[in-house]
Design a protein around this motif. Sequence first.
Motif, PDB file in Angstrom:
ATOM      1  N   GLY A   1       0.823  -1.205   0.000  1.00  0.00           N
ATOM      2  CA  GLY A   1       0.000   0.000   0.000  1.00  0.00           C
ATOM      3  C   GLY A   1       0.857   1.254   0.000  1.00  0.00           C
ATOM      4  N   SER A   2       1.976   1.211   0.735  1.00  0.00           N
ATOM      5  CA  SER A   2       2.864   2.387   0.761  1.00  0.00           C
ATOM      6  C   SER A   2       3.419   2.657  -0.625  1.00  0.00           C
ATOM      7  CB  SER A   2       4.012   2.167   1.746  1.00  0.00           C
ATOM      8  OG  SER A   2       3.518   2.057   3.051  1.00  0.00           O
ATOM      9  N   GLN A   3       3.859   1.608  -1.310  1.00  0.00           N
ATOM     10  CA  GLN A   3       4.389   1.812  -2.663  1.00  0.00           C
ATOM     11  C   GLN A   3       3.319   2.354  -3.608  1.00  0.00           C
ATOM     12  OE1 GLN A   3       6.370  -0.987  -1.448  1.00  0.00           O
ATOM     13  NE2 GLN A   3       8.301  -0.819  -2.511  1.00  0.00           N
TER      14      GLN A   3
ATOM     15  N   GLY B   1      -7.476   6.797   5.824  1.00  0.00           N
ATOM     16  CA  GLY B   1      -6.490   6.634   6.884  1.00  0.00           C
ATOM     17  C   GLY B   1      -6.482   5.240   7.452  1.00  0.00           C
ATOM     18  N   SER B   2      -5.753   5.115   8.566  1.00  0.00           N
ATOM     19  CA  SER B   2      -5.555   3.788   9.150  1.00  0.00           C
ATOM     20  C   SER B   2      -6.408   3.527  10.375  1.00  0.00           C
ATOM     21  CB  SER B   2      -4.093   3.626   9.553  1.00  0.00           C
ATOM     22  OG  SER B   2      -3.323   3.476   8.415  1.00  0.00           O
ATOM     23  N   SER B   3      -6.909   4.600  10.975  1.00  0.00           N
ATOM     24  CA  SER B   3      -7.715   4.350  12.172  1.00  0.00           C
ATOM     25  C   SER B   3      -8.889   5.330  12.269  1.00  0.00           C
ATOM     26  CB  SER B   3      -6.849   4.427  13.434  1.00  0.00           C
ATOM     27  OG  SER B   3      -6.173   5.664  13.507  1.00  0.00           O
TER      28      SER B   3
ATOM     29  N   GLY C   1      -4.363   9.212  10.160  1.00  0.00           N
ATOM     30  CA  GLY C   1      -3.789   9.109   8.810  1.00  0.00           C
ATOM     31  C   GLY C   1      -2.813   7.957   8.679  1.00  0.00           C
ATOM     32  N   HIS C   2      -2.021   7.957   7.582  1.00  0.00           N
ATOM     33  CA  HIS C   2      -1.058   6.861   7.384  1.00  0.00           C
ATOM     34  C   HIS C   2       0.335   7.430   7.122  1.00  0.00           C
ATOM     35  CE1 HIS C   2       0.980   3.431   5.377  1.00  0.00           C
ATOM     36  NE2 HIS C   2       0.338   2.766   6.321  1.00  0.00           N
ATOM     37  N   LEU C   3       1.342   6.677   7.529  1.00  0.00           N
ATOM     38  CA  LEU C   3       2.744   7.085   7.335  1.00  0.00           C
ATOM     39  C   LEU C   3       3.013   7.559   5.913  1.00  0.00           C
ATOM     40  CD1 LEU C   3       4.538   4.119   9.159  1.00  0.00           C
ATOM     41  CD2 LEU C   3       4.832   6.545   9.720  1.00  0.00           C
ATOM     42  N   SER C   4       2.470   6.833   4.944  1.00  0.00           N
ATOM     43  CA  SER C   4       2.773   7.124   3.535  1.00  0.00           C
ATOM     44  C   SER C   4       1.956   8.291   2.987  1.00  0.00           C
ATOM     45  CB  SER C   4       2.542   5.871   2.681  1.00  0.00           C
ATOM     46  OG  SER C   4       1.185   5.480   2.734  1.00  0.00           O
ATOM     47  N   HIS C   5       1.241   8.997   3.877  1.00  0.00           N
ATOM     48  CA  HIS C   5       0.497  10.199   3.466  1.00  0.00           C
ATOM     49  C   HIS C   5       1.238  11.469   3.877  1.00  0.00           C
ATOM     50  CE1 HIS C   5      -3.648   7.897   3.560  1.00  0.00           C
ATOM     51  NE2 HIS C   5      -2.741   7.302   2.818  1.00  0.00           N
ATOM     52  N   GLY C   6       2.528  11.326   4.186  1.00  0.00           N
ATOM     53  CA  GLY C   6       3.294  12.531   4.489  1.00  0.00           C
ATOM     54  C   GLY C   6       3.830  12.625   5.903  1.00  0.00           C
TER      55      GLY C   6
ATOM     56  N   VAL D   1      -7.936   9.025  -2.836  1.00  0.00           N
ATOM     57  CA  VAL D   1      -8.580   8.346  -1.707  1.00  0.00           C
ATOM     58  C   VAL D   1      -7.846   7.030  -1.485  1.00  0.00           C
ATOM     59  CG1 VAL D   1     -10.669   7.241  -0.820  1.00  0.00           C
ATOM     60  CG2 VAL D   1     -10.851   9.411  -2.060  1.00  0.00           C
ATOM     61  N   ASP D   2      -7.354   6.849  -0.272  1.00  0.00           N
ATOM     62  CA  ASP D   2      -6.678   5.607   0.115  1.00  0.00           C
ATOM     63  C   ASP D   2      -7.680   4.782   0.912  1.00  0.00           C
ATOM     64  OD1 ASP D   2      -5.208   3.603   1.283  1.00  0.00           O
ATOM     65  OD2 ASP D   2      -3.526   4.888   1.862  1.00  0.00           O
ATOM     66  N   MET D   3      -8.205   3.740   0.281  1.00  0.00           N
ATOM     67  CA  MET D   3      -9.274   2.955   0.927  1.00  0.00           C
ATOM     68  C   MET D   3      -8.739   1.652   1.517  1.00  0.00           C
ATOM     69  SD  MET D   3     -11.559   1.449  -2.231  1.00  0.00           S
ATOM     70  CE  MET D   3     -10.832   0.552  -3.605  1.00  0.00           C
ATOM     71  N   ALA D   4      -7.472   1.654   1.936  1.00  0.00           N
ATOM     72  CA  ALA D   4      -6.835   0.411   2.405  1.00  0.00           C
ATOM     73  C   ALA D   4      -7.704  -0.375   3.387  1.00  0.00           C
ATOM     74  CB  ALA D   4      -5.475   0.730   3.020  1.00  0.00           C
ATOM     75  N   HIS D   5      -8.283   0.323   4.354  1.00  0.00           N
ATOM     76  CA  HIS D   5      -9.018  -0.442   5.371  1.00  0.00           C
ATOM     77  C   HIS D   5     -10.438  -0.805   4.968  1.00  0.00           C
ATOM     78  CE1 HIS D   5      -6.395  -1.207   8.721  1.00  0.00           C
ATOM     79  NE2 HIS D   5      -5.776  -0.083   8.403  1.00  0.00           N
ATOM     80  N   PHE D   6     -11.036  -0.037   4.062  1.00  0.00           N
ATOM     81  CA  PHE D   6     -12.443  -0.331   3.758  1.00  0.00           C
ATOM     82  C   PHE D   6     -12.671  -0.850   2.343  1.00  0.00           C
ATOM     83  CE2 PHE D   6     -13.271   3.698   1.535  1.00  0.00           C
ATOM     84  CZ  PHE D   6     -12.325   4.549   2.092  1.00  0.00           C
TER      85      PHE D   6
HETATM   86  C1  LIG Z   1      -2.093  -0.340   5.700  1.00  0.00           C
HETATM   87  C2  LIG Z   1      -2.169   0.956   4.994  1.00  0.00           C
HETATM   88  C3  LIG Z   1      -1.271   1.318   3.982  1.00  0.00           C
HETATM   89  C4  LIG Z   1       0.025   0.645   3.676  1.00  0.00           C
HETATM   90  O1  LIG Z   1       0.232  -0.568   3.578  1.00  0.00           O
HETATM   91  P1  LIG Z   1       1.595  -1.376   3.490  1.00  0.00           P
HETATM   92  O2  LIG Z   1       1.179  -2.505   2.630  1.00  0.00           O
HETATM   93  O3  LIG Z   1       1.914  -1.735   4.883  1.00  0.00           O
HETATM   94  O4  LIG Z   1       2.631  -0.527   2.864  1.00  0.00           O
HETATM   95  C5  LIG Z   1      -1.485   2.493   3.284  1.00  0.00           C
HETATM   96  N1  LIG Z   1      -2.509   3.275   3.585  1.00  0.00           N
HETATM   97  C6  LIG Z   1      -3.368   2.995   4.578  1.00  0.00           C
HETATM   98  C7  LIG Z   1      -4.487   3.926   4.837  1.00  0.00           C
HETATM   99  C8  LIG Z   1      -3.218   1.823   5.315  1.00  0.00           C
HETATM  100  O5  LIG Z   1      -4.070   1.579   6.313  1.00  0.00           O
END
Ligand SMILES: *Cc1c(COP(=O)(O)O)cnc(C)c1O
Length: 438
Positions: free
Chosen positions: A113-115, A190-192, A140-145, A215-220
Amino acid sequence: MPPSDRRKAAPTTLHDGYFTAPLAETDPAVADVIGRETDRQQSVVELIASENIVSRAVLEAQGSVFTNKTVEGYPGRRYYGGAAEADALERIAIERACALFGSRFANVQPHSGSQANHAVFLATVQPGDTVLSMALGAGGHLSHGASVNITGKWFKIENYGVRRQDGRIDYDEVEALARACRPKLVIAGGSSYPRAIDFARFRKIADAVGARLLVDMAHFAGLVAGAIHPNPVPHADIVTTTTYKSLRGARGGLILCNDADMARKIDAAVFPGIQGSVMLHALAGKAVCFGEALRPEFRRYAEATLANARALAARLIARGHDVVTGGTDMPLLLVDLRRRGLKGDLASASLDRAAIACNKNAVPFDEEKPTVTSGLRFGASAGTTRGFGVPEFERIGDLAADVLDGLCENPADNTAAELAAAASIRDLTARFPIYSGQ
Ligand SMILES: *Cc1c(COP(=O)(O)O)cnc(C)c1O
């Protein structure tokens, strides 16, 4: 060595059974840890929101001979030969991802997801440009800045947060910030953050300042795939996600968009921009997971995940805990421990000893360090996969609350409560076997 002897010696470079012997025979040390990890996954209640339990089919695809194949580029435009089946695989994955999320284009290659997010930065902004995203501490998430991430080091990051009163995004604040800092890219997701995001409002804010919207929908993503959560694809310029959280697939990332020009930029950003060859074995797992998510059963899975997350939230509230925003629209929820005088690190360690796996997590306006925190994040994706329903999640909520009550009473030694909960968790997990027959 004479040539005839060299020929005889050659086979010793392959140990006997190289192509046939199982891992347990050739490397018992690694086979043992895998065996113990299988037991651990079977015997804990997995509430870590970033985890899920993939199907045997996904495992098989990820462990396939695509491990051996190296390709760079995209289907029909590879650098190496012998790529016909790799092309076929990637085309299946792309077609399914587009069908699943209703997008015109999909890049299925991101290793994580970060990549995926880094590729979006590379495709849409220049170093030094301003990006507006949710603060890490607000969900938020680490890869968002985040300042420690390459995105935080190379771009000018402005953050929005959540309202102190209700833990929700204040869209007027986001708009005011956008108008003040004129970002090139706005990021939602975001992540939480436990609530549904108003994508249409974010679109308007991005348009008002001429920014692109990610939009980063990683969790949903799993809820979107199950059509029980609004789909960001019609609103955003680009949508990213991980494929292994609620989407329940192989490890990796995915990028979606609807614009041909943007799709070309994204493809170039992923390869050759930030990645080299494709992890085809993971791509095989993604293709299988997208196929699974297209079936009607997946919708029932998504519905059950949300119902379970809500049941867990309700149970924890009934037992005297503060759940951030008072509930959830996501597969996850966030517990604020401050009123109970607990810290996230000690609480998650105590739950871990009770075979309830979760993670400590900062809550909005947390004053504790990231290594301590004042919160816990719980996810329902993995438990739902193994078959837990609302009664099981209510029971888990009670057991977690018992452990946390114990910790309030006996901060120095919560062994009694941990052992009592662990015994109940053992009974519960034994009734829901995973990968049985292994
Ligand atoms: C988990 C997550 C990521 C990143 O995932 P990795 O696969 O660990 O790099 C990116 N954005 C959000 C919002 C996440 O929750």
